[in-house]
Motif scaffolding. Sequence first.
Motif, PDB file in Angstrom:
ATOM      1  N   ALA A   1     -99.984  -0.949  53.404  1.00  0.00           N
ATOM      2  CA  ALA A   1    -100.351  -1.568  52.122  1.00  0.00           C
ATOM      3  C   ALA A   1     -99.865  -3.003  52.084  1.00  0.00           C
ATOM      4  O   ALA A   1     -98.899  -3.366  52.769  1.00  0.00           O
ATOM      5  N   ARG A   2    -100.543  -3.816  51.272  1.00  0.00           N
ATOM      6  CA  ARG A   2     -99.963  -5.114  50.931  1.00  0.00           C
ATOM      7  C   ARG A   2     -98.746  -4.887  50.052  1.00  0.00           C
ATOM      8  O   ARG A   2     -98.733  -3.976  49.217  1.00  0.00           O
ATOM      9  N   LEU A   3     -97.743  -5.691  50.238  1.00  0.00           N
ATOM     10  CA  LEU A   3     -96.501  -5.511  49.491  1.00  0.00           C
ATOM     11  C   LEU A   3     -96.615  -6.222  48.145  1.00  0.00           C
ATOM     12  O   LEU A   3     -96.114  -7.319  47.939  1.00  0.00           O
ATOM     13  N   VAL A   4     -97.308  -5.546  47.232  1.00  0.00           N
ATOM     14  CA  VAL A   4     -97.503  -6.058  45.876  1.00  0.00           C
ATOM     15  C   VAL A   4     -97.124  -4.952  44.903  1.00  0.00           C
ATOM     16  O   VAL A   4     -97.018  -3.769  45.270  1.00  0.00           O
ATOM     17  N   LYS A   5     -96.918  -5.304  43.644  1.00  0.00           N
ATOM     18  CA  LYS A   5     -96.395  -4.350  42.665  1.00  0.00           C
ATOM     19  C   LYS A   5     -97.280  -3.124  42.515  1.00  0.00           C
ATOM     20  O   LYS A   5     -96.788  -2.003  42.339  1.00  0.00           O
ATOM     21  N   ARG A   6     -98.593  -3.328  42.548  1.00  0.00           N
ATOM     22  CA  ARG A   6     -99.512  -2.202  42.339  1.00  0.00           C
ATOM     23  C   ARG A   6     -99.266  -1.074  43.340  1.00  0.00           C
ATOM     24  O   ARG A   6     -99.490   0.099  43.029  1.00  0.00           O
ATOM     25  N   LYS A   7     -98.812  -1.398  44.532  1.00  0.00           N
ATOM     26  CA  LYS A   7     -98.638  -0.377  45.572  1.00  0.00           C
ATOM     27  C   LYS A   7     -97.427   0.520  45.309  1.00  0.00           C
ATOM     28  O   LYS A   7     -97.267   1.545  45.968  1.00  0.00           O
ATOM     29  N   ASN A   8     -96.525   0.106  44.379  1.00  0.00           N
ATOM     30  CA  ASN A   8     -95.479   1.010  43.900  1.00  0.00           C
ATOM     31  C   ASN A   8     -94.527   1.433  45.026  1.00  0.00           C
ATOM     32  O   ASN A   8     -94.131   2.598  45.122  1.00  0.00           O
TER      33      ASN A   8
ATOM     34  N   ASP B   1     -97.482  12.148  60.354  1.00  0.00           N
ATOM     35  CA  ASP B   1     -97.613  13.499  59.803  1.00  0.00           C
ATOM     36  C   ASP B   1     -98.131  13.478  58.368  1.00  0.00           C
ATOM     37  O   ASP B   1     -98.848  14.382  57.941  1.00  0.00           O
ATOM     38  N   ILE B   2     -97.745  12.441  57.606  1.00  0.00           N
ATOM     39  CA  ILE B   2     -98.139  12.305  56.197  1.00  0.00           C
ATOM     40  C   ILE B   2     -98.378  10.829  55.912  1.00  0.00           C
ATOM     41  O   ILE B   2     -97.613   9.970  56.372  1.00  0.00           O
ATOM     42  N   PHE B   3     -99.433  10.541  55.141  1.00  0.00           N
ATOM     43  CA  PHE B   3     -99.665   9.183  54.662  1.00  0.00           C
ATOM     44  C   PHE B   3     -99.339   9.155  53.179  1.00  0.00           C
ATOM     45  O   PHE B   3     -99.836   9.979  52.405  1.00  0.00           O
ATOM     46  N   PHE B   4     -98.521   8.181  52.775  1.00  0.00           N
ATOM     47  CA  PHE B   4     -98.009   8.131  51.401  1.00  0.00           C
ATOM     48  C   PHE B   4     -98.394   6.791  50.775  1.00  0.00           C
ATOM     49  O   PHE B   4     -98.064   5.732  51.311  1.00  0.00           O
ATOM     50  N   HIS B   5     -99.105   6.855  49.639  1.00  0.00           N
ATOM     51  CA  HIS B   5     -99.610   5.629  48.999  1.00  0.00           C
ATOM     52  C   HIS B   5     -99.609   5.849  47.479  1.00  0.00           C
ATOM     53  O   HIS B   5    -100.670   6.023  46.869  1.00  0.00           O
ATOM     54  N   PRO B   6     -98.424   5.807  46.837  1.00  0.00           N
ATOM     55  CA  PRO B   6     -98.334   6.188  45.418  1.00  0.00           C
ATOM     56  C   PRO B   6     -98.641   5.035  44.458  1.00  0.00           C
ATOM     57  O   PRO B   6     -97.859   4.728  43.563  1.00  0.00           O
TER      58      PRO B   6
ATOM     59  N   GLY C   1     -97.707   7.940  39.457  1.00  0.00           N
ATOM     60  CA  GLY C   1     -96.917   6.873  40.045  1.00  0.00           C
ATOM     61  C   GLY C   1     -95.551   6.684  39.416  1.00  0.00           C
ATOM     62  O   GLY C   1     -94.761   5.858  39.900  1.00  0.00           O
ATOM     63  N   LEU C   2     -95.240   7.455  38.359  1.00  0.00           N
ATOM     64  CA  LEU C   2     -93.916   7.387  37.729  1.00  0.00           C
ATOM     65  C   LEU C   2     -93.180   8.725  37.820  1.00  0.00           C
ATOM     66  O   LEU C   2     -92.041   8.833  37.367  1.00  0.00           O
ATOM     67  N   ASP C   3     -93.821   9.732  38.422  1.00  0.00           N
ATOM     68  CA  ASP C   3     -93.253  11.081  38.455  1.00  0.00           C
ATOM     69  C   ASP C   3     -92.640  11.338  39.835  1.00  0.00           C
ATOM     70  O   ASP C   3     -93.310  11.810  40.755  1.00  0.00           O
ATOM     71  N   LEU C   4     -91.351  11.021  39.975  1.00  0.00           N
ATOM     72  CA  LEU C   4     -90.687  11.156  41.260  1.00  0.00           C
ATOM     73  C   LEU C   4     -90.664  12.608  41.724  1.00  0.00           C
ATOM     74  O   LEU C   4     -90.903  12.899  42.907  1.00  0.00           O
ATOM     75  N   GLY C   5     -90.403  13.512  40.807  1.00  0.00           N
ATOM     76  CA  GLY C   5     -90.350  14.922  41.176  1.00  0.00           C
ATOM     77  C   GLY C   5     -91.664  15.434  41.729  1.00  0.00           C
ATOM     78  O   GLY C   5     -91.689  16.189  42.710  1.00  0.00           O
TER      79      GLY C   5
END
Length: 373
Positions: A194-201, A267-272, A322-326
């Motif tokens: 991802a681009r390192l911008v705020k939207r990418k969280n 193994d996993i791609f993560f993009h929250p 995007g705000l639910d860590l659990g």
Amino acid sequence: MSQSSILVIAKAIPPFIGGIEAYSAEIASAYVQCGLRVTLLTPEACIVPGVDGRLNRSPQGAKAAPQWIALVKILASLWHLRKKEWSWVHATSWRMALPVLLMGTGRRLVISVHGREVTGQQGLMARLAGWVLRKARLIVYVSEATRREVHHYFPELVTASSVVAWNGTSFSESRPAGEVSANLRDPLRILTVARLVKRKNLAFAVAAVAKLSSEITRPVSYVITGTGAEREAVARAIRDAGVLNGEIKLAGYVSDGELQCLYRDADIFFHPQSSAHDASDVEGFGISIVDAMSHGVPVVCGKDGGPSEYISHGENGFLVGGLDLGEAVDCLSLLASNQALRQRIGEAGRSFVREHMSWPNHVSKVLKELAAH
């Protein structure tokens, strides 16, 4: 007029980094594959792709011109090309359509809209963007979410001719179907591109992976690739995470070859991604998410924006708040502990992308819509 030739206008193409830059190169090649004669115009060059759609791209290390200089260069090039006839002119962003309108040749104008480059404008620039888009013969939105957001900010565009056409992928898949990491003694490899911008969280992503690492016995290796304004904020989040059972690496820019290796091994791609910090900054599509799916990598990504249109939760990927860590940690943990689930979700994602997402499909939808008008 026969749809036999098209002029594509872009601010830049790779190796310049960015979603619109990649999009510009891909659609120019795809138009060739669909049988059209194509000229790709950038501020630096006028490119005629080969019969296979291959482009002579800018040298690595070149710098994109500032926006106003780019517009002046495009306008100068259009002046030299003014006697040529094009079936259609496709501007890959609204700003690149400005020179076309200034030349008075906008009656066959197509403009692509990706999201933030339109909805993020304010004041005079917002009015200018709206005026340019109203002049288009056809607006191409990369997702229904993007069209919905643009219509929210520019209600006058609701009646404009438009089409939603999903993007294609950046690479051909490089991992054999069914290949997943089976050795639980090896690190669980999680990847974000991802681009390192705020939207990418990404600070949220780091916190989620750190929490996962503290809850499972298997070591975790998390790699974040990309560049952008939030690099220091992400680096600080990594320092603050204090990961106990693995490592988190901020890899910066990586070459296409390196990136394919990362997709192949993940193994996993993560993009929250999340628009919680700015309602106007919505993920329009998410090409890196689709790239991961095309490689058979199971995806955990944010619910906001375009990805919710092509990811069915629990079927070909997982959607999280995007705000639910659990919630994010639960999905990551579920995949981490279940090799069969990773394989099933990854293969479902791969199959979906094969069927629905390609650049020739994207431009074919555009051409079909143009033929209808």
